[in-house]
Write a protein that holds these residues in place. Structure first.
Motif, mmCIF file in Angstrom:
data_model
loop_
_atom_site.group_PDB
_atom_site.id
_atom_site.type_symbol
_atom_site.label_atom_id
_atom_site.label_comp_id
_atom_site.label_asym_id
_atom_site.label_seq_id
_atom_site.Cartn_x
_atom_site.Cartn_y
_atom_site.Cartn_z
ATOM 1 N N LEU A 1 -29.086 9.790 7.102
ATOM 2 C CA LEU A 1 -28.186 8.785 7.675
ATOM 3 C C LEU A 1 -28.377 7.441 7.006
ATOM 4 O O LEU A 1 -29.501 7.053 6.671
ATOM 5 C CB LEU A 1 -28.435 8.630 9.181
ATOM 6 C CG LEU A 1 -28.220 9.828 10.091
ATOM 7 C CD1 LEU A 1 -28.660 9.491 11.509
ATOM 8 C CD2 LEU A 1 -26.767 10.278 10.070
ATOM 9 N N TYR A 2 -27.269 6.740 6.801
ATOM 10 C CA TYR A 2 -27.316 5.318 6.472
ATOM 11 C C TYR A 2 -27.236 4.548 7.786
ATOM 12 O O TYR A 2 -26.306 4.742 8.559
ATOM 13 C CB TYR A 2 -26.130 4.911 5.592
ATOM 14 C CG TYR A 2 -26.108 5.530 4.219
ATOM 15 C CD1 TYR A 2 -27.141 5.325 3.316
ATOM 16 C CD2 TYR A 2 -25.015 6.320 3.814
ATOM 17 C CE1 TYR A 2 -27.107 5.891 2.046
ATOM 18 C CE2 TYR A 2 -24.971 6.882 2.551
ATOM 19 C CZ TYR A 2 -26.027 6.667 1.672
ATOM 20 O OH TYR A 2 -25.992 7.213 0.422
ATOM 21 N N GLU B 1 -23.821 6.317 9.180
ATOM 22 C CA GLU B 1 -22.956 7.127 8.339
ATOM 23 C C GLU B 1 -23.809 8.209 7.681
ATOM 24 O O GLU B 1 -24.997 8.001 7.419
ATOM 25 C CB GLU B 1 -22.283 6.281 7.257
ATOM 26 C CG GLU B 1 -21.308 5.239 7.772
ATOM 27 C CD GLU B 1 -20.705 4.430 6.632
ATOM 28 O OE1 GLU B 1 -20.826 4.872 5.467
ATOM 29 O OE2 GLU B 1 -20.139 3.366 6.906
ATOM 30 N N LEU B 2 -23.208 9.337 7.405
ATOM 31 C CA LEU B 2 -23.935 10.426 6.762
ATOM 32 C C LEU B 2 -24.135 10.149 5.280
ATOM 33 O O LEU B 2 -23.210 9.717 4.588
ATOM 34 C CB LEU B 2 -23.176 11.741 6.929
ATOM 35 C CG LEU B 2 -23.018 12.285 8.346
ATOM 36 C CD1 LEU B 2 -22.227 13.582 8.312
ATOM 37 C CD2 LEU B 2 -24.351 12.497 9.013
ATOM 38 N N THR B 3 -25.328 10.409 4.783
ATOM 39 C CA THR B 3 -25.578 10.409 3.346
ATOM 40 C C THR B 3 -25.030 11.710 2.772
ATOM 41 O O THR B 3 -24.656 12.625 3.523
ATOM 42 C CB THR B 3 -27.075 10.318 3.070
ATOM 43 O OG1 THR B 3 -27.693 11.522 3.552
ATOM 44 C CG2 THR B 3 -27.711 9.105 3.758
ATOM 45 N N PRO B 4 -24.968 11.860 1.444
ATOM 46 C CA PRO B 4 -24.563 13.159 0.886
ATOM 47 C C PRO B 4 -25.430 14.306 1.400
ATOM 48 O O PRO B 4 -24.930 15.394 1.706
ATOM 49 C CB PRO B 4 -24.727 12.951 -0.622
ATOM 50 C CG PRO B 4 -24.469 11.479 -0.812
ATOM 51 C CD PRO B 4 -25.077 10.826 0.397
ATOM 52 N N ALA B 5 -26.754 14.069 1.527
ATOM 53 C CA ALA B 5 -27.630 15.106 2.089
ATOM 54 C C ALA B 5 -27.267 15.376 3.544
ATOM 55 O O ALA B 5 -27.301 16.519 4.011
ATOM 56 C CB ALA B 5 -29.094 14.673 1.969
ATOM 57 N N VAL C 1 -24.662 13.027 16.649
ATOM 58 C CA VAL C 1 -24.770 11.746 15.941
ATOM 59 C C VAL C 1 -23.664 11.626 14.900
ATOM 60 O O VAL C 1 -23.005 10.586 14.767
ATOM 61 C CB VAL C 1 -26.161 11.606 15.277
ATOM 62 C CG1 VAL C 1 -26.199 10.387 14.358
ATOM 63 C CG2 VAL C 1 -27.252 11.490 16.344
ATOM 64 N N ALA C 2 -23.432 12.721 14.148
ATOM 65 C CA ALA C 2 -22.382 12.701 13.124
ATOM 66 C C ALA C 2 -21.001 12.520 13.755
ATOM 67 O O ALA C 2 -20.162 11.769 13.241
ATOM 68 C CB ALA C 2 -22.423 14.003 12.315
ATOM 69 N N ARG D 1 -22.790 6.814 16.209
ATOM 70 C CA ARG D 1 -23.743 5.862 16.790
ATOM 71 C C ARG D 1 -24.836 6.633 17.518
ATOM 72 O O ARG D 1 -24.544 7.584 18.253
ATOM 73 C CB ARG D 1 -23.053 4.900 17.759
ATOM 74 C CG ARG D 1 -22.057 3.958 17.115
ATOM 75 C CD ARG D 1 -21.517 2.934 18.110
ATOM 76 N NE ARG D 1 -20.872 3.583 19.257
ATOM 77 C CZ ARG D 1 -21.246 3.415 20.515
ATOM 78 N NH1 ARG D 1 -22.284 2.634 20.806
ATOM 79 N NH2 ARG D 1 -20.592 4.028 21.487
ATOM 80 N N LEU D 2 -26.094 6.210 17.361
ATOM 81 C CA LEU D 2 -27.193 6.872 18.046
ATOM 82 C C LEU D 2 -27.069 6.721 19.561
ATOM 83 O O LEU D 2 -27.366 7.639 20.318
ATOM 84 C CB LEU D 2 -28.538 6.305 17.567
ATOM 85 C CG LEU D 2 -28.897 6.527 16.091
ATOM 86 C CD1 LEU D 2 -30.280 5.959 15.804
ATOM 87 C CD2 LEU D 2 -28.875 8.010 15.737
ATOM 88 N N THR D 3 -26.602 5.539 19.996
ATOM 89 C CA THR D 3 -26.473 5.292 21.439
ATOM 90 C C THR D 3 -25.487 6.267 22.068
ATOM 91 O O THR D 3 -25.762 6.862 23.115
ATOM 92 C CB THR D 3 -26.014 3.852 21.697
ATOM 93 O OG1 THR D 3 -26.917 2.947 21.064
ATOM 94 C CG2 THR D 3 -25.967 3.552 23.181
ATOM 95 N N ALA D 4 -24.338 6.436 21.428
ATOM 96 C CA ALA D 4 -23.322 7.345 21.968
ATOM 97 C C ALA D 4 -23.811 8.783 21.948
ATOM 98 O O ALA D 4 -23.552 9.555 22.888
ATOM 99 C CB ALA D 4 -22.031 7.209 21.170
ATOM 100 N N ALA D 5 -24.539 9.169 20.892
ATOM 101 C CA ALA D 5 -25.079 10.530 20.821
ATOM 102 C C ALA D 5 -26.108 10.754 21.926
ATOM 103 O O ALA D 5 -26.162 11.826 22.530
ATOM 104 C CB ALA D 5 -25.703 10.779 19.455
ATOM 105 N N ALA D 6 -26.935 9.730 22.208
ATOM 106 C CA ALA D 6 -27.933 9.837 23.276
ATOM 107 C C ALA D 6 -27.257 10.051 24.626
ATOM 108 O O ALA D 6 -27.687 10.882 25.436
ATOM 109 C CB ALA D 6 -28.801 8.576 23.303
#
Length: 304
Positions: free
Chosen positions: A51-52, A59-63, A15-16, A20-25
């Protein structure tokens, strides 16, 4: 935290990478709904938003950035564990990881590693070429057992052992105005165009620093990725360059080049071995460190 599974870690990395969730899937051959559910469950498990969600992706959050860093390390360690255990089954009884800069790989490591392999044929050596700054980070992060890099590069929290010494020389084409000099100060060469390495290479950083100290600019005409390429560019009149003397390719006899020792004190080029702690190294890695540095294996050169 102990309830993490490797599938979810691998999915989060995808995902990172994809954004995109679709592309990661698609990449992981999972249904989109399953991906979304796993990521949501993961956020609940860690107790933080990772995730934002944006209209065009995520996009990744700081966490999320912190989680990604550790997820990559965990999966890397698992892959290395699998590789090392499979090697035991094939009769290989040890594995040592080394990251080294180009100077050491060209000038010293071929002979040293060959001799080590004759003494310890059961130990496999994984050698990767990196620039010095990357090597320090890799040792600190546990991505390699041993690092070999330029001595002037800062390495906080690492033990550093002296490995080899070399000297930096100015390379010119034969017939160049400086070619007949027996030695030369670096500042005297700064009126000419230079051919050098990429900016993150330790030698290049050192030259930039020394040029700035003289108040003159280092006139970089071309930057390449290997000492071989530097020599060939200099041969064809594209500039002059500074290289470790022992790293100059001996098979470039067809090139019309002249090497001139630099008279500056900083031109004595030192290579060091960096490790996190000698006592915590795997036994196989300790054998290699002892072999590389000889009797000084247990004496720390510098503590930053």
């Amino acid at each position: 935290m102990r309830r993490f599974d490797f599938v979810t870690l691998k999915l989060f990395i995808s995902v990172a990478d994809e954004g995109r969730l679709t592309a990661a899937a698609e990449r992981e051959h999972l249904a989109l709904a399953a991906v979304s559910k796993r990521i949501s469950d993961l956020e609940v498990l860690v107790g933080a938003k990772l995730l934002y969600r944006r209209p065009r992706g995520v996009e990744l959050t700081p966490a999320g950035q912190a989680f990604l860093h550790h997820a990559r390390r965990i999966l890397d360690n698992i892959e290395r564990l699998h590789a090392e255990l499979s090697e035991y089954g094939e009769g290989v009884r040890g594995h040592v990881r080394i990251h080294s800069n180009t100077s050491a790989i060209i000038a010293f490591l071929p002979q040293d590693l060959s001799a080590f392999s004759r003494l310890y044929p059961e130990i496999k050596i994984d050698l990767q070429e990196r620039v010095s700054s990357e090597i320090v980070a890799a040792v600190r992060d546990g991505l390699t057992d041993i690092g070999i890099f330029a001595g002037h590069v800062a390495a906080p929290d690492l033990q550093r052992l002296s490995y080899r010494r070399d000297r930096l020389v100015l390379m010119t084409p034969k017939g160049h105005p400086l070619a007949e000099r027996e030695s030369i100060a670096f500042s005297e060469a700064l009126e000419f165009d230079f051919v050098g390495l990429q900016q993150d290479a330790s030698v290049q950083s050192l030259l930039n620093e020394q040029a700035n100290m003289t108040g003159k600019a280092l006139r970089m005409r071309i930057q390449v990725r290997s000492f071989d390429a530097i020599c060939r560019m200099i041969h064809h009149g594209m500039g002059v360059g500074v290289l470790p003397e022992q790293a100059i390719y001996r098979d470039l006899g067809d090139l019309q080049l002249k090497s001139i020792p630099l008279s500056d004190s900083w031109a004595q080029h030192e290579l060091v071995i960096g490790i996190r702690r000698y006592a915590t190294l795997p036994v196989t890695a300790r054998h290699l460190v002892d072999h590389l540095v000889g009797d000084s294996a247990h004496s720390v050169l510098i503590e930053d």
